[in-house]
Design a protein around this motif. Structure first.
Motif, PDB file in Angstrom:
ATOM      1  N   ALA A 119       0.826  -1.211   0.000  1.00 53.61           N
ATOM      2  CA  ALA A 119       0.000   0.000   0.000  1.00 53.61           C
ATOM      3  C   ALA A 119       0.857   1.256   0.000  1.00 53.61           C
ATOM      4  O   ALA A 119       0.461   2.287  -0.549  1.00 53.61           O
ATOM      5  N   GLN A 120       2.055   1.182   0.633  1.00 56.11           N
ATOM      6  CA  GLN A 120       2.926   2.342   0.716  1.00 56.11           C
ATOM      7  C   GLN A 120       3.895   2.441  -0.460  1.00 56.11           C
ATOM      8  O   GLN A 120       4.587   3.448  -0.603  1.00 56.11           O
ATOM      9  N   ALA A 121       3.968   1.428  -1.291  1.00 54.12           N
ATOM     10  CA  ALA A 121       4.895   1.447  -2.422  1.00 54.12           C
ATOM     11  C   ALA A 121       4.494   2.533  -3.409  1.00 54.12           C
ATOM     12  O   ALA A 121       3.303   2.791  -3.614  1.00 54.12           O
ATOM     13  N   PRO A 122       5.469   3.208  -4.032  1.00 57.37           N
ATOM     14  CA  PRO A 122       5.120   4.245  -5.009  1.00 57.37           C
ATOM     15  C   PRO A 122       4.313   3.665  -6.173  1.00 57.37           C
ATOM     16  O   PRO A 122       4.555   2.537  -6.618  1.00 57.37           O
ATOM     17  N   LEU A 123       3.367   4.442  -6.655  1.00 58.10           N
ATOM     18  CA  LEU A 123       2.536   4.020  -7.775  1.00 58.10           C
ATOM     19  C   LEU A 123       3.360   4.081  -9.062  1.00 58.10           C
ATOM     20  O   LEU A 123       3.931   5.133  -9.378  1.00 58.10           O
ATOM     21  N   PRO A 124       3.453   2.981  -9.829  1.00 57.45           N
ATOM     22  CA  PRO A 124       4.215   3.036 -11.090  1.00 57.45           C
ATOM     23  C   PRO A 124       3.447   3.792 -12.171  1.00 57.45           C
ATOM     24  O   PRO A 124       2.352   3.414 -12.563  1.00 57.45           O
ATOM     25  N   VAL A 125       4.043   4.871 -12.654  1.00 55.04           N
ATOM     26  CA  VAL A 125       3.432   5.744 -13.661  1.00 55.04           C
ATOM     27  C   VAL A 125       4.383   5.844 -14.849  1.00 55.04           C
ATOM     28  O   VAL A 125       5.580   6.068 -14.659  1.00 55.04           O
ATOM     29  N   VAL A 126       3.849   5.702 -16.057  1.00 55.00           N
ATOM     30  CA  VAL A 126       4.643   5.880 -17.269  1.00 55.00           C
ATOM     31  C   VAL A 126       4.019   6.995 -18.093  1.00 55.00           C
ATOM     32  O   VAL A 126       2.819   6.962 -18.399  1.00 55.00           O
ATOM     33  N   ALA A 127       4.817   7.993 -18.447  1.00 56.05           N
ATOM     34  CA  ALA A 127       4.365   9.106 -19.278  1.00 56.05           C
ATOM     35  C   ALA A 127       4.995   8.980 -20.657  1.00 56.05           C
ATOM     36  O   ALA A 127       6.106   8.466 -20.803  1.00 56.05           O
ATOM     37  N   SER A 128       4.297   9.495 -21.657  1.00 58.70           N
ATOM     38  CA  SER A 128       4.831   9.399 -23.013  1.00 58.70           C
ATOM     39  C   SER A 128       6.081  10.249 -23.188  1.00 58.70           C
ATOM     40  O   SER A 128       6.993   9.863 -23.909  1.00 58.70           O
ATOM     41  N   PHE A 129       6.149  11.419 -22.514  1.00 53.04           N
ATOM     42  CA  PHE A 129       7.321  12.285 -22.692  1.00 53.04           C
ATOM     43  C   PHE A 129       7.595  13.063 -21.420  1.00 53.04           C
ATOM     44  O   PHE A 129       6.820  13.034 -20.465  1.00 53.04           O
ATOM     45  N   SER A 130       8.722  13.755 -21.405  1.00 59.40           N
ATOM     46  CA  SER A 130       9.296  14.270 -20.159  1.00 59.40           C
ATOM     47  C   SER A 130       8.439  15.315 -19.464  1.00 59.40           C
ATOM     48  O   SER A 130       8.428  15.388 -18.230  1.00 59.40           O
ATOM     49  N   VAL A 182       9.847   8.931 -23.733  1.00 53.64           N
ATOM     50  CA  VAL A 182      10.719   9.860 -24.459  1.00 53.64           C
ATOM     51  C   VAL A 182      11.328  10.800 -23.422  1.00 53.64           C
ATOM     52  O   VAL A 182      10.623  11.584 -22.797  1.00 53.64           O
ATOM     53  N   GLY A 183      12.609  10.700 -23.244  1.00 50.68           N
ATOM     54  CA  GLY A 183      13.266  11.422 -22.168  1.00 50.68           C
ATOM     55  C   GLY A 183      13.646  12.842 -22.521  1.00 50.68           C
ATOM     56  O   GLY A 183      13.245  13.384 -23.560  1.00 50.68           O
ATOM     57  N   TYR A 206      13.220  25.479 -25.078  1.00 48.91           N
ATOM     58  CA  TYR A 206      12.754  24.120 -24.807  1.00 48.91           C
ATOM     59  C   TYR A 206      11.286  24.054 -25.213  1.00 48.91           C
ATOM     60  O   TYR A 206      10.435  24.689 -24.603  1.00 48.91           O
ATOM     61  N   ALA A 207      11.024  23.278 -26.271  1.00 49.39           N
ATOM     62  CA  ALA A 207       9.688  23.257 -26.860  1.00 49.39           C
ATOM     63  C   ALA A 207       8.922  21.996 -26.494  1.00 49.39           C
ATOM     64  O   ALA A 207       7.879  22.055 -25.849  1.00 49.39           O
ATOM     65  N   ASP A 208       9.445  20.828 -26.907  1.00 51.42           N
ATOM     66  CA  ASP A 208       8.719  19.563 -26.769  1.00 51.42           C
ATOM     67  C   ASP A 208       9.322  18.631 -25.726  1.00 51.42           C
ATOM     68  O   ASP A 208       8.852  17.505 -25.568  1.00 51.42           O
ATOM     69  N   ALA A 209      10.363  19.064 -25.043  1.00 47.80           N
ATOM     70  CA  ALA A 209      11.024  18.198 -24.068  1.00 47.80           C
ATOM     71  C   ALA A 209      11.754  19.048 -23.042  1.00 47.80           C
ATOM     72  O   ALA A 209      12.188  20.164 -23.333  1.00 47.80           O
ATOM     73  N   LEU A 210      11.893  18.505 -21.846  1.00 45.90           N
ATOM     74  CA  LEU A 210      12.681  19.151 -20.810  1.00 45.90           C
ATOM     75  C   LEU A 210      14.169  18.976 -21.097  1.00 45.90           C
ATOM     76  O   LEU A 210      14.570  18.215 -21.979  1.00 45.90           O
ATOM     77  N   ALA A 257      17.992  17.840 -19.410  1.00 46.38           N
ATOM     78  CA  ALA A 257      18.457  16.917 -18.380  1.00 46.38           C
ATOM     79  C   ALA A 257      18.435  17.623 -17.022  1.00 46.38           C
ATOM     80  O   ALA A 257      18.290  18.855 -16.934  1.00 46.38           O
ATOM     81  N   GLU A 258      18.575  16.844 -15.960  1.00 42.37           N
ATOM     82  CA  GLU A 258      18.519  17.398 -14.598  1.00 42.37           C
ATOM     83  C   GLU A 258      19.513  18.532 -14.407  1.00 42.37           C
ATOM     84  O   GLU A 258      19.257  19.485 -13.675  1.00 42.37           O
ATOM     85  N   THR A 259      20.670  18.434 -15.037  1.00 40.77           N
ATOM     86  CA  THR A 259      21.711  19.447 -14.873  1.00 40.77           C
ATOM     87  C   THR A 259      21.531  20.632 -15.825  1.00 40.77           C
ATOM     88  O   THR A 259      22.326  21.573 -15.781  1.00 40.77           O
ATOM     89  N   GLY A 260      20.525  20.589 -16.691  1.00 39.58           N
ATOM     90  CA  GLY A 260      20.293  21.656 -17.648  1.00 39.58           C
ATOM     91  C   GLY A 260      19.423  22.770 -17.087  1.00 39.58           C
ATOM     92  O   GLY A 260      19.024  22.750 -15.917  1.00 39.58           O
ATOM     93  N   PRO A 261      19.060  23.744 -17.930  1.00 37.41           N
ATOM     94  CA  PRO A 261      18.314  24.908 -17.455  1.00 37.41           C
ATOM     95  C   PRO A 261      16.803  24.702 -17.354  1.00 37.41           C
ATOM     96  O   PRO A 261      16.111  25.567 -16.844  1.00 37.41           O
ATOM     97  N   ALA A 262      16.301  23.561 -17.838  1.00 40.92           N
ATOM     98  CA  ALA A 262      14.847  23.355 -17.857  1.00 40.92           C
ATOM     99  C   ALA A 262      14.491  21.927 -17.454  1.00 40.92           C
ATOM    100  O   ALA A 262      13.861  21.192 -18.213  1.00 40.92           O
ATOM    101  N   PRO A 263      14.860  21.514 -16.247  1.00 39.49           N
ATOM    102  CA  PRO A 263      14.590  20.130 -15.832  1.00 39.49           C
ATOM    103  C   PRO A 263      13.157  19.881 -15.385  1.00 39.49           C
ATOM    104  O   PRO A 263      12.771  18.736 -15.156  1.00 39.49           O
ATOM    105  N   THR A 264      12.358  20.946 -15.223  1.00 41.99           N
ATOM    106  CA  THR A 264      10.940  20.831 -14.869  1.00 41.99           C
ATOM    107  C   THR A 264      10.123  21.711 -15.803  1.00 41.99           C
ATOM    108  O   THR A 264      10.664  22.590 -16.479  1.00 41.99           O
ATOM    109  N   TYR A 265       8.809  21.489 -15.811  1.00 41.18           N
ATOM    110  CA  TYR A 265       7.945  22.318 -16.648  1.00 41.18           C
ATOM    111  C   TYR A 265       8.024  23.782 -16.247  1.00 41.18           C
ATOM    112  O   TYR A 265       8.132  24.672 -17.109  1.00 41.18           O
ATOM    113  N   GLU A 266       7.981  24.064 -14.948  1.00 42.93           N
ATOM    114  CA  GLU A 266       8.057  25.456 -14.508  1.00 42.93           C
ATOM    115  C   GLU A 266       9.385  26.092 -14.925  1.00 42.93           C
ATOM    116  O   GLU A 266       9.413  27.253 -15.376  1.00 42.93           O
ATOM    117  N   ALA A 267      10.476  25.349 -14.784  1.00 42.25           N
ATOM    118  CA  ALA A 267      11.785  25.871 -15.195  1.00 42.25           C
ATOM    119  C   ALA A 267      11.831  26.080 -16.700  1.00 42.25           C
ATOM    120  O   ALA A 267      12.451  27.038 -17.182  1.00 42.25           O
TER     121      ALA A 267
END
Length: 297
Positions: free
Chosen positions: A20-31, A51-52, A263-267, A269-279
């Motif tokens: 019950a406490q395990a994280p829910l496995p979610v798969v998204a089509s893109f980042s 698509v990463g 950044y149009a269709d993808a975020l 990498a974590e070390t880049g300037p746009a690792p999240t949608y808000e960024a």
């Protein structure tokens, strides 16, 4: 026998509690969708993107490992509006018990990007932060349906995320408003920013259509070069998942330089300037605004 069952029951209960406490496995089509799910679900979800970062979703070729990840997902997220047709083919070829959510459901779409028969609506809805609230609502509903015991936590995560997006939307409006209206013109690689244009009053021009796989015609590129020269448009940007070759040529012909990478269709990498949608939104706008101010108008 009864004693053995009684002794085993705490272990059985512990196993059930762990599941019950395990994280829910979610798969998204893109980042971008993957990040939205993480923002809402927090540590209650384990999200992966087919698509990463820094990868084009339009022409993506699915792999056998992608089918396996979808089979094991409790929740599957896709954009819809023909953004990832490979996803529909992949889902049709596998047997999955996961709940499928289309993030653009009930989002008012823009008209087709090009005139002609059987053209789908513009799929890039996330570039209007107001429309991104529809994405959030659909993902929130999907998480709750897939994992009802943690519904309250998902609602709280979505509420906090929406509040941040309201702040973000106001910031974008204020930034764009600082540019005189005649100077609000940008050239990018392909037609990905139509929702941004409609929401914030910026004109976007592109040598390619909705899909970056489209090849610009010689006459179309020549016309865009003439327009950029005549209107003295210096706000020219490449996109993170696209080749800069065409825009390099365009900028050279116009007598200017590419002003950065959007950044149009993808975020990123974590070390880049746009690792999240808000960024992503903040990065893009922070580049666009000073470049547009440099347009002669």
């Amino acid at each position: 026998m009864q004693r053995r069952l009684l002794l085993a029951s705490p272990f059985l209960l512990a196993s059930q509690a762990a599941r019950a406490q395990a994280p829910l496995p979610v798969v998204a089509s893109f980042s971008i969708l993957a990040d939205m799910a993480r923002q809402i679900g927090g540590n209650r979800v384990a999200v992966s993107a087919i698509v990463g970062p820094d990868t084009d979703s339009h022409g993506f070729q699915a792999r056998p490992s992608d089918a396996a990840s979808l089979r094991n997902a409790s929740l599957i997220l896709r954009n819809g509006l023909n953004f990832e047709p490979w996803m529909d083919r992949l889902l049709g070829a596998i047997s999955s018990r996961g709940r499928i959510v289309t993030a653009t459901d009930r989002m008012p779409p823009r008209a087709p990007l090009r005139t002609g028969a059987r053209r789908p609506p513009d799929p890039h809805g996330w570039h209007d932060v107001t429309r991104a609230a529809t994405y959030v609502a659909n993902i929130e509903a999907g998480l709750i349906a897939a994992d009802p015991p943690r519904a309250a936590a998902y609602r709280e995560g979505a509420r906090d995320y929406r509040a941040r997006l309201v702040t973000l939307n106001a910031w974008v409006h204020a930034m764009v408003a600082s540019v005189p209206a005649p100077q609000r013109k940008i050239i990018t690689s392909h037609d990905a920013f139509g929702y941004f244009a409609e929401a914030y009053g910026v004109t976007f021009l592109a040598p390619q259509g909705a899909s970056p796989q489209g090849e610009p015609t010689a006459s179309g590129l020549a016309a865009l070069i003439r327009q950029a020269r005549t209107e003295r448009i210096s706000a020219i940007f490449v996109e993170n998942a696209q080749s800069p070759a065409i825009l390099d040529r365009l900028a050279q012909e116009v007598g200017t330089q590419i002003r950065g990478r959007l950044y149009a269709d993808a975020l990123s990498a974590e070390t880049g300037p746009a690792p999240t949608y808000e960024a992503l939104i903040r990065h893009n706008v922070s580049l666009m605004v000073p470049a547009m101010r440099g347009n002669a108008g």
